[in-house]
Write a protein that holds these residues in place. Structure first.
Motif, PDB file in Angstrom:
ATOM      1  N   GLY A 152       0.786  -1.225   0.000  1.00  0.00           N
ATOM      2  CA  GLY A 152       0.000   0.000   0.000  1.00  0.00           C
ATOM      3  C   GLY A 152       0.818   1.275   0.000  1.00  0.00           C
ATOM      4  N   CYS A 153       2.108   1.156  -0.289  1.00  0.00           N
ATOM      5  CA  CYS A 153       3.032   2.284  -0.208  1.00  0.00           C
ATOM      6  C   CYS A 153       3.594   2.628  -1.589  1.00  0.00           C
ATOM      7  CB  CYS A 153       4.204   1.930   0.708  1.00  0.00           C
ATOM      8  SG  CYS A 153       3.745   1.469   2.383  1.00  0.00           S
ATOM      9  N   PRO A 154       4.315   3.745  -1.695  1.00  0.00           N
ATOM     10  CA  PRO A 154       5.046   4.009  -2.933  1.00  0.00           C
ATOM     11  C   PRO A 154       5.996   2.856  -3.242  1.00  0.00           C
ATOM     12  CG  PRO A 154       5.019   5.961  -1.543  1.00  0.00           C
ATOM     13  CD  PRO A 154       4.448   4.856  -0.721  1.00  0.00           C
ATOM     14  N   PHE A 155       6.058   2.451  -4.488  1.00  0.00           N
ATOM     15  CA  PHE A 155       6.883   1.308  -4.876  1.00  0.00           C
ATOM     16  C   PHE A 155       8.361   1.553  -4.578  1.00  0.00           C
ATOM     17  CE2 PHE A 155       2.977   0.308  -6.746  1.00  0.00           C
ATOM     18  CZ  PHE A 155       2.978  -0.963  -7.295  1.00  0.00           C
ATOM     19  N   SER A 156       8.769   2.810  -4.620  1.00  0.00           N
ATOM     20  CA  SER A 156      10.178   3.140  -4.408  1.00  0.00           C
ATOM     21  C   SER A 156      10.639   2.846  -2.991  1.00  0.00           C
ATOM     22  CB  SER A 156      10.428   4.622  -4.729  1.00  0.00           C
ATOM     23  OG  SER A 156       9.661   5.461  -3.881  1.00  0.00           O
ATOM     24  N   CYS A 157       9.719   2.642  -2.055  1.00  0.00           N
ATOM     25  CA  CYS A 157      10.110   2.359  -0.672  1.00  0.00           C
ATOM     26  C   CYS A 157      10.854   1.036  -0.550  1.00  0.00           C
ATOM     27  CB  CYS A 157       8.892   2.371   0.243  1.00  0.00           C
ATOM     28  SG  CYS A 157       8.251   4.030   0.580  1.00  0.00           S
TER      29      CYS A 157
END
Length: 207
Positions: A152-157
């Motif tokens: 559920g987060c930005p993919f870059s994380c």
């Protein structure tokens, strides 16, 4: 969400704000597949107008400070507090977000912060509900622990806090750690010609 509201969202998904996270819907029930795909794109690719790039793994303090001042933000918080605690959340949360941005999550009661971040209590592991419920993982990914569990987060994380989203159309010709060999050829074309043409095409597209 009532059955009537779900039907309205199905036929008027964009008008209902299903296509963007800043609409801050409590859930995405009834939203069209196309709008849900737009939400994924927001967290995966650099924004075309990068005033706020939601795909970067960074806490968006300025956006968090203003998001809950309008009707949509207040409705989200009302629905959130009722769903989780069956009580109305006090005005404290709005003051905290306005003054601290994502830092408000560190000051709120742990139960509130864990629920807003969509994580299991006292962990950085995402709850299963984040797939259908809108949490603040897109808004405050670092504070919400997205570098531990990127659900559920930005993919870059996946690359750590502060990571910047990459444009797949602008990646280097060679993978990291490899060097360009201009002496090789492919289908009667030299690698240097292929790379030159590719770079020219990328420059033309971005201008």
């Amino acid at each position: 969400l009532t059955s009537l509201a779900r039907i309205v969202r199905t036929f008027c998904s964009q008008t209902c704000g299903c296509h963007k996270h800043t609409s801050i819907l409590r859930d995405v029930d009834g939203c069209s597949e196309r709008c849900l795909a737009e939400r994924v794109k927001e967290l995966k690719y650099p924004a075309l107008e990068p005033s706020v790039n939601l795909a970067d793994c960074t806490d968006h303090h300025t956006l968090a400070a203003t998001l809950f001042n309008d009707d949509a933000g207040q409705q989200y918080m009302f629905a959130f507090s009722y769903d989780h605690f069956q009580i109305a959340l006090s005005e404290t949360w709005r003051v905290l977000f306005a003054s601290r941005g994502c830092g408000a999550l560190a000051v709120l009661d742990d139960n509130y912060a864990d629920s807003l971040c969509g994580r299991a209590p006292a962990t950085n592991i995402a709850r299963q509900s984040v797939k259908s419920r809108t949490t603040l993982r897109w808004l405050c990914p670092v504070t919400c622990g997205c570098t531990v569990d990127p659900t559920g987060c930005p993919f870059s994380c996946g690359d750590g806090a502060g990571a910047v989203a990459k444009d797949p159309c602008m990646v280097d010709f060679c993978s990291p750690g490899y060097h360009f060999n201009a002496s090789r050829s492919e289908d009667m074309q030299s690698c240097v010609d292929i790379n030159t043409r590719r770079n020219h095409s990328s420059s033309s597209s971005s201008s």
